[in-house]
Design an enzyme around this catalytic site. Structure first.
Site, mmCIF file in Angstrom:
data_model
loop_
_atom_site.group_PDB
_atom_site.id
_atom_site.type_symbol
_atom_site.label_atom_id
_atom_site.label_comp_id
_atom_site.label_asym_id
_atom_site.label_seq_id
_atom_site.Cartn_x
_atom_site.Cartn_y
_atom_site.Cartn_z
ATOM 1 C CE1 TYR A 163 8.704 -2.721 1.430
ATOM 2 C CE2 TYR A 163 7.167 -1.032 2.181
ATOM 3 C CZ TYR A 163 7.459 -2.363 1.930
ATOM 4 O OH TYR A 163 6.504 -3.320 2.165
ATOM 5 C CE LYS B 44 -0.663 1.765 4.637
ATOM 6 N NZ LYS B 44 0.486 1.343 5.352
ATOM 7 C CB THR C 231 4.830 -10.862 8.408
ATOM 8 O OG1 THR C 231 5.284 -9.519 8.205
ATOM 9 C CG2 THR C 231 3.627 -11.139 7.528
#
Ligand code: NAP
Length: 260
Positions: free
Chosen positions: A155, A143, A190
């Protein structure tokens, strides 16, 4: 629904942890053969063992994917071992916090190598084999590519490029019937997510705040929910879907802010 993955070979980058591990296990549960490509041998071995113990087929290649030569080695390994490649899942990545003010040109370039270059390099080396099988590529995006996050230029740039390359490769590979799609997560618990949230002040408070803003069921997406969409896209059950960026995020990115 039978996804017809039997004896097809799929390379999953970062396939030993988090979202990648869920994708590896889901492919194997559907009868596919998994090749895990990741940089930690112990993690790779653990997931491959788990899959084999459950009756599935898996092997692994340990490599830091930022180096272009390791990407060609991953493809060679899969082809030498199984003779074919049916799918590439570009998943490995890290939200490494290389900001505009706090980063540097060198760190920005390194972040692109960690998050973006291997998506291209693996696809480049896999295409000759995907042409033979009419295989396909699924990228895992973020996103951040459309919302920004702050202090993570490398990123964000990488994930923005992943969206662009999804359309670009879908067009370039049309003549070979190779489909290319991206699954775009927002908030998935995660090891990567846990490490990121810990870098923030008051991480527990921040997590509760984020979860309260996820429209569907006020909960995080599970890695298995990302894996299910990924594996559906890999299968011939989605045989006329290409060039798509599919948000699996409980409505987090797009739904009306008054819901939040
Ligand atoms: P994770 O828990 O850190 O798992 C990623 C796995 O990939 C790890 O095994 C990691 O190894 C490996 N890896 C990362 N970079 C690598 C490289 N350059 N070479 C070889 N192996 C590498 O991450 P995740 O949360 O599952 O994220 C998977 C993907 O989903 C990423 O592309 C991420 O951007 C995307 N995503 C995740 C979320 C989320 O909420 N979790 C949201 C949006 C997008 P190490 O353990 O050694 O680091």
């Amino acid at each position: 629904m039978n996804l017809n993955l039997g004896n097809k070979v799929f390379i999953v980058t970062g396939g030993a942890k988090g979202i990648g591990a869920a994708i590896s296990k889901t492919i194997a549960a559907e009868g596919g053969i998994v090749v895990i490509a990741g940089r930690n041998k112990t993690d790779n071995q653990a997931i491959a063992d788990e899959i084999i113990k459950a009756g599935g087929k898996a092997s692994y290649f340990t490599a830091e994917l930022a180096a272009p030569e390791t990407c060609s080695e991953v493809i060679d390994f899969a082809v030498e071992k199984y003779g074919r490649i049916d799918g590439l899942i570009n998943n490995a990545g890290i939200n490494d916090g290389v900001g505009l003010e706090k980063g540097s040109p060198e760190k920005f370039f390194q972040s692109l190598q960690k998050n973006l270059s291997h998506y291209y390099n693996l696809a480049h080396f896999a295409v000759p084999y995907l042409k033979k099988t009419k295989g396909n590529i699924v990228n895992i995006g973020s996103k951040v590519s459309v919302t920004g996050q702050g202090n993570t230029s490398g990123y964000a740039a990488s994930k923005g490029a992943v969206n662009a390359l999804t359309r670009e490769w879908a067009v370039e590979l049309l003549p070979y019937s190779i489909r290319v799609n991206t699954v775009l997560p927002a908030e998935v618990w995660t090891p990567l997510y846990e490490n990121w949230i810990k870098t923030l002040p008051n991480p527990e408070e921040k997590l509760a705040q984020i979860v309260s803003k996820i429209p569907l069921e006020k909960r995080m997406t599970t890695a298995e929910e990302i894996a299910d969409m990924t594996v559906f896209l890999l299968s011939n059950r989605s045989s006329h879907t290409t060039g798509q960026i599919i948000y699996v995020d409980g409505g987090y990115t797009h739904l009306d802010r008054s819901l939040q």
